[in-house]
Design a protein around this motif. Structure first.
Motif, PDB file in Angstrom:
ATOM      1  N   GLU A 208       0.831  -1.202   0.000  1.00 25.22           N
ATOM      2  CA  GLU A 208       0.000   0.000   0.000  1.00 25.22           C
ATOM      3  C   GLU A 208       0.869   1.256   0.000  1.00 25.22           C
ATOM      4  O   GLU A 208       0.552   2.249  -0.672  1.00 25.22           O
ATOM      5  CB  GLU A 208      -0.942  -0.003   1.202  1.00 25.22           C
ATOM      6  CG  GLU A 208      -2.069  -1.020   1.084  1.00 25.22           C
ATOM      7  CD  GLU A 208      -3.172  -0.787   2.097  1.00 25.22           C
ATOM      8  OE1 GLU A 208      -2.879  -0.226   3.173  1.00 25.22           O
ATOM      9  OE2 GLU A 208      -4.326  -1.133   1.792  1.00 25.22           O
TER      10      GLU A 208
ATOM     11  N   ALA B 239       0.921   4.134  -2.873  1.00 26.90           N
ATOM     12  CA  ALA B 239       0.665   5.530  -2.530  1.00 26.90           C
ATOM     13  C   ALA B 239       1.786   6.440  -3.028  1.00 26.90           C
ATOM     14  O   ALA B 239       1.552   7.523  -3.568  1.00 26.90           O
ATOM     15  CB  ALA B 239       0.498   5.678  -1.018  1.00 26.90           C
TER      16      ALA B 239
ATOM     17  N   LEU C 246       4.079  10.100   3.176  1.00 25.64           N
ATOM     18  CA  LEU C 246       4.412   8.958   2.338  1.00 25.64           C
ATOM     19  C   LEU C 246       5.779   8.379   2.643  1.00 25.64           C
ATOM     20  O   LEU C 246       5.993   7.175   2.584  1.00 25.64           O
ATOM     21  CB  LEU C 246       4.367   9.369   0.856  1.00 25.64           C
ATOM     22  CG  LEU C 246       2.992   9.696   0.284  1.00 25.64           C
ATOM     23  CD1 LEU C 246       3.136  10.180  -1.142  1.00 25.64           C
ATOM     24  CD2 LEU C 246       2.061   8.510   0.352  1.00 25.64           C
TER      25      LEU C 246
END
Length: 226
Positions: free
Chosen positions: A116, A120, A139
């Protein structure tokens, strides 16, 4: 759909990793390789978005595969898969262009989180609108992200009680090496390193490299709040 190539010399382990990948929305496994040569061949033929790349392979190391990919101009995302004893090697892989790493054996939640995060980052960096500093911080694990505690999922073989002791030691000392943490907690240096690297990977700790004679020392400290 992001396509993933799984590389591991152990067929059963590769199959487990393939099943993990296929459970994550937006990801699918397109191939599996058991050697470095096969990994390079499939990477060229399949053009995956991401490679789960084991460090130990029978014909060459995962680091060799990574170097050859980058030398050929292949920007494919790479998540290195390693055992605790190989972390020094993997730190070099991160410097060489790997997006992330996982310590094996790991469970589905750890891989899920890494995939994930990879998605992202890729989405943000390819966005025509760009990304502001707060998004980049979230992030890439800079201060300001969500707090991480020892109650978050731990890889197989790591316990919550010892994990809490490791976190407490790092916070109380301000900064520790794996050897210092091992002495404070009363565990082996290898075990301390596994806990410290796990908490580094999930954002509870941050890393400082202390340079001197020989290889730089990895020193860990609690991530500072924004």
């Amino acid at each position: 759909m992001r396509e993933v190539l799984v590389v591991d010399d152990d067929f059963m382990v590769a199959e487990i990793h393939r099943k993990f990948v296929d459970r994550v929305d937006g990801f699918t496994t397109v191939g599996a390789a058991r050697t470095g040569a096969e990994a390079l061949e499939l990477a060229g033929a399949l053009r995956p978005d991401l490679i789960l790349l084991d460090v130990y392979l029978p014909d060459m190391t995962g680091l060799d595969v990574l170097k050859r990919l980058r030398s050929a101009g292949d920007p494919v995302g790479v998540i290195m898969i390693t055992a605790a004893r190989e972390l020094d090697t993997v730190s070099g892989a991160l410097d060489g262009g790997a997006a992330d790493y996982l310590i094996k054996p790991f469970e589905f939640p750890q891989l899920h989180a890494k995939l994930e995060a990879f998605a992202a980052r890729a989405d943000a960096l390819s966005s025509a609108a760009g990304a502001d500093q707060s998004l980049i911080d979230s992030l890439f694990g800079s201060p300001g992200g969500a707090a991480v505690t020892v109650d978050d999922a731990l890889p197989k073989g790591l316990g919550k009680v010892t994990g809490q002791l490791v976190l407490d030691a790092a916070r109380a000392a301000g900064e520790v090496s794996s050897a210092e943490c091992a002495e404070l907690v009363g565990i082996s240096r290898v075990s301390a390193r596994r806990y410290l690297e796990h908490f580094l990977g999930v954002g509870a700790l941050e890393l400082r490299l202390q340079y001197g004679a020989g290889r730089p020392e990895r020193r860990y400290r609690a991530r500072r709040a924004e």
